[in-house]
Design a protein around this motif. Structure first.
Motif, PDB file in Angstrom:
ATOM      1  N   GLY A   1       1.434  -7.118  16.000  1.00  0.00           N
ATOM      2  CA  GLY A   1       0.591  -8.308  16.076  1.00  0.00           C
ATOM      3  C   GLY A   1       0.402  -8.749  17.521  1.00  0.00           C
ATOM      4  N   ALA A   2       1.494  -8.756  18.272  1.00  0.00           N
ATOM      5  CA  ALA A   2       1.443  -9.234  19.657  1.00  0.00           C
ATOM      6  C   ALA A   2       0.598  -8.317  20.539  1.00  0.00           C
ATOM      7  N   TYR A   3       0.665  -7.035  20.311  1.00  0.00           N
ATOM      8  CA  TYR A   3      -0.048  -6.095  21.194  1.00  0.00           C
ATOM      9  C   TYR A   3      -1.351  -5.561  20.573  1.00  0.00           C
ATOM     10  N   GLU A   4      -1.642  -5.987  19.337  1.00  0.00           N
ATOM     11  CA  GLU A   4      -2.839  -5.532  18.627  1.00  0.00           C
ATOM     12  C   GLU A   4      -2.934  -4.004  18.600  1.00  0.00           C
ATOM     13  N   ILE A   5      -1.870  -3.395  18.130  1.00  0.00           N
ATOM     14  CA  ILE A   5      -1.838  -1.941  17.967  1.00  0.00           C
ATOM     15  C   ILE A   5      -1.533  -1.639  16.495  1.00  0.00           C
ATOM     16  N   ALA A   6      -1.754  -0.386  16.110  1.00  0.00           N
ATOM     17  CA  ALA A   6      -1.560  -0.005  14.710  1.00  0.00           C
ATOM     18  C   ALA A   6      -0.072   0.154  14.394  1.00  0.00           C
ATOM     19  N   HIS A   7       0.283  -0.208  13.170  1.00  0.00           N
ATOM     20  CA  HIS A   7       1.674  -0.075  12.703  1.00  0.00           C
ATOM     21  C   HIS A   7       1.750   1.155  11.806  1.00  0.00           C
ATOM     22  N   LEU A   8       2.415   2.194  12.270  1.00  0.00           N
ATOM     23  CA  LEU A   8       2.517   3.431  11.503  1.00  0.00           C
ATOM     24  C   LEU A   8       3.928   3.572  10.956  1.00  0.00           C
ATOM     25  N   SER A   9       4.135   3.033   9.753  1.00  0.00           N
ATOM     26  CA  SER A   9       5.451   3.098   9.115  1.00  0.00           C
ATOM     27  C   SER A   9       5.454   4.224   8.087  1.00  0.00           C
ATOM     28  N   THR A  10       6.241   5.269   8.347  1.00  0.00           N
ATOM     29  CA  THR A  10       6.265   6.381   7.386  1.00  0.00           C
ATOM     30  C   THR A  10       6.900   5.949   6.065  1.00  0.00           C
ATOM     31  N   GLY A  11       7.857   5.035   6.105  1.00  0.00           N
ATOM     32  CA  GLY A  11       8.447   4.522   4.866  1.00  0.00           C
ATOM     33  C   GLY A  11       7.375   3.867   3.997  1.00  0.00           C
ATOM     34  N   ASP A  12       6.546   3.009   4.620  1.00  0.00           N
ATOM     35  CA  ASP A  12       5.457   2.354   3.876  1.00  0.00           C
ATOM     36  C   ASP A  12       4.463   3.383   3.340  1.00  0.00           C
ATOM     37  N   MET A  13       4.143   4.371   4.164  1.00  0.00           N
ATOM     38  CA  MET A  13       3.180   5.393   3.728  1.00  0.00           C
ATOM     39  C   MET A  13       3.718   6.171   2.534  1.00  0.00           C
ATOM     40  N   LEU A  14       5.016   6.499   2.584  1.00  0.00           N
ATOM     41  CA  LEU A  14       5.608   7.270   1.478  1.00  0.00           C
ATOM     42  C   LEU A  14       5.699   6.428   0.221  1.00  0.00           C
ATOM     43  N   ARG A  15       6.029   5.141   0.372  1.00  0.00           N
ATOM     44  CA  ARG A  15       6.089   4.282  -0.826  1.00  0.00           C
ATOM     45  C   ARG A  15       4.698   4.113  -1.429  1.00  0.00           C
ATOM     46  N   ALA A  16       3.673   4.014  -0.576  1.00  0.00           N
ATOM     47  CA  ALA A  16       2.300   3.916  -1.085  1.00  0.00           C
ATOM     48  C   ALA A  16       1.931   5.205  -1.817  1.00  0.00           C
ATOM     49  N   ALA A  17       2.310   6.357  -1.247  1.00  0.00           N
ATOM     50  CA  ALA A  17       2.010   7.645  -1.899  1.00  0.00           C
ATOM     51  C   ALA A  17       2.734   7.741  -3.233  1.00  0.00           C
ATOM     52  N   ARG A  18       3.968   7.282  -3.260  1.00  0.00           N
ATOM     53  CA  ARG A  18       4.746   7.301  -4.503  1.00  0.00           C
ATOM     54  C   ARG A  18       4.056   6.448  -5.571  1.00  0.00           C
ATOM     55  N   ASP A  19       3.574   5.272  -5.161  1.00  0.00           N
ATOM     56  CA  ASP A  19       2.974   4.355  -6.134  1.00  0.00           C
ATOM     57  C   ASP A  19       1.665   4.880  -6.712  1.00  0.00           C
ATOM     58  N   THR A  20       0.972   5.753  -5.988  1.00  0.00           N
ATOM     59  CA  THR A  20      -0.256   6.337  -6.544  1.00  0.00           C
ATOM     60  C   THR A  20       0.061   7.529  -7.429  1.00  0.00           C
ATOM     61  N   GLN A  21       1.348   7.920  -7.506  1.00  0.00           N
ATOM     62  CA  GLN A  21       1.760   9.039  -8.365  1.00  0.00           C
ATOM     63  C   GLN A  21       1.101  10.344  -7.947  1.00  0.00           C
ATOM     64  N   SER A  22       0.718  10.462  -6.674  1.00  0.00           N
ATOM     65  CA  SER A  22       0.138  11.725  -6.200  1.00  0.00           C
ATOM     66  C   SER A  22       1.242  12.775  -6.155  1.00  0.00           C
ATOM     67  N   GLU A  23       0.828  14.034  -6.015  1.00  0.00           N
ATOM     68  CA  GLU A  23       1.770  15.148  -5.933  1.00  0.00           C
ATOM     69  C   GLU A  23       2.752  14.919  -4.775  1.00  0.00           C
ATOM     70  N   VAL A  24       2.193  14.597  -3.600  1.00  0.00           N
ATOM     71  CA  VAL A  24       3.027  14.338  -2.422  1.00  0.00           C
ATOM     72  C   VAL A  24       3.979  13.167  -2.676  1.00  0.00           C
ATOM     73  N   GLY A  25       3.453  12.128  -3.314  1.00  0.00           N
ATOM     74  CA  GLY A  25       4.257  10.942  -3.596  1.00  0.00           C
ATOM     75  C   GLY A  25       5.423  11.253  -4.514  1.00  0.00           C
ATOM     76  N   ARG A  26       5.160  12.048  -5.535  1.00  0.00           N
ATOM     77  CA  ARG A  26       6.229  12.393  -6.481  1.00  0.00           C
ATOM     78  C   ARG A  26       7.318  13.219  -5.799  1.00  0.00           C
ATOM     79  N   LYS A  27       6.882  14.156  -4.980  1.00  0.00           N
ATOM     80  CA  LYS A  27       7.823  15.017  -4.260  1.00  0.00           C
ATOM     81  C   LYS A  27       8.674  14.163  -3.308  1.00  0.00           C
ATOM     82  N   ALA A  28       8.017  13.304  -2.553  1.00  0.00           N
ATOM     83  CA  ALA A  28       8.723  12.457  -1.583  1.00  0.00           C
ATOM     84  C   ALA A  28       9.744  11.574  -2.279  1.00  0.00           C
ATOM     85  N   ASP A  29       9.379  11.061  -3.439  1.00  0.00           N
ATOM     86  CA  ASP A  29      10.252  10.143  -4.153  1.00  0.00           C
ATOM     87  C   ASP A  29      11.587  10.780  -4.520  1.00  0.00           C
TER      88      ASP A  29
END
Ligand code: ADP
Length: 186
Positions: free
Chosen positions: A22-50
């Motif tokens: 927020g302070a530097y106006e840059i993108a937040h790339l959280s792999t934990g968040d990305m993996l949880r989002a993938a898991r929640d869509t039940q995609s192949e990658v998401g299931r494997k990661a879970d």
């Protein structure tokens, strides 16, 4: 600004990451968040990661690297980003170095949030995420010690590592982080 943010599970990295992007106006790339989002869509990658996440183990490098490589191509990354939870292994760090060298956009710095191990367990146990059960927490701490901590030396050798004290109030820690990162802001 291209920053890697390193710290053990439970160090409060996510909280500080939110404030810093927020302070530097840059993108937040959280792999934990990305993996949880993938898991929640039940995609192949998401299931494997879970399977790995729910055991407290690291997701295989090839999965994580594919996710990050794609994310780094998104236009919002041109303004800079904070990598939160990646890299977590030496192999991931080497691949990241290679990808960034090809793009001609090297890292500016690697910020380590230092928290004594005895504080981490209690913080994680109090959080209540699905992978915050005692056995899984213990496994995540082991994964950090064995697979991620070697990165401190890796980045230290490249003269990129800056460490801050991760104890105290959220505000105190934020000020410490900003003091380090202001040097790299434009
Ligand atoms: P924490 O830092 O609290 O453990 P994260 O949200 O960063 O939580 O990550 C949760 C889980 O996602 C990790 O335990 C791991 O299984 C997986 N994960 C996240 N990032 C990576 C990564 N770079 N490499 C491998 N696994 C990852």
């Amino acid at each position: 600004m291209r920053i890697v943010f390193i710290g053990p599970p439970g160090a409060g990295k996510g909280t500080q990451a939110e404030r810093l992007v927020g302070a530097y106006e840059i993108a937040h790339l959280s792999t934990g968040d990305m993996l949880r989002a993938a898991r929640d869509t039940q995609s192949e990658v998401g299931r494997k990661a879970d399977e790995y996440m729910s055991a407290g183990e690291l997701v295989p490098d090839d999965i994580i690297i594919a996710i990050i490589a794609e994310r780094l191509r998104e236009p919002d990354c041109e303004n800079g980003y904070l990598l939160d939870g990646f890299p977590r292994t030496i192999a991931q760090a080497e691949t990241l170095d290679q990808m960034l060298a090809e793009k001609g956009t090297p890292l500016d710095t690697v910020l380590e949030l230092k928290v004594p191990e005895e504080d981490l367990f209690d913080r994680l146990a109090g959080r209540g995420r699905a992978d915050d059960t005692p056995d899984v927490i213990r496994q995540r701490l082991v994964a950090y010690r064995e697979q991620t901590e070697p990165l401190l030396k890796y980045y230290g050798n490249q003269d990129l590592l800056k460490s801050i004290d991760g104890t105290g109030t959220i505000e105190q820690i934020f000020v410490r982080a900003k003091t380090v990162l202001d040097e790299f802001a434009d």
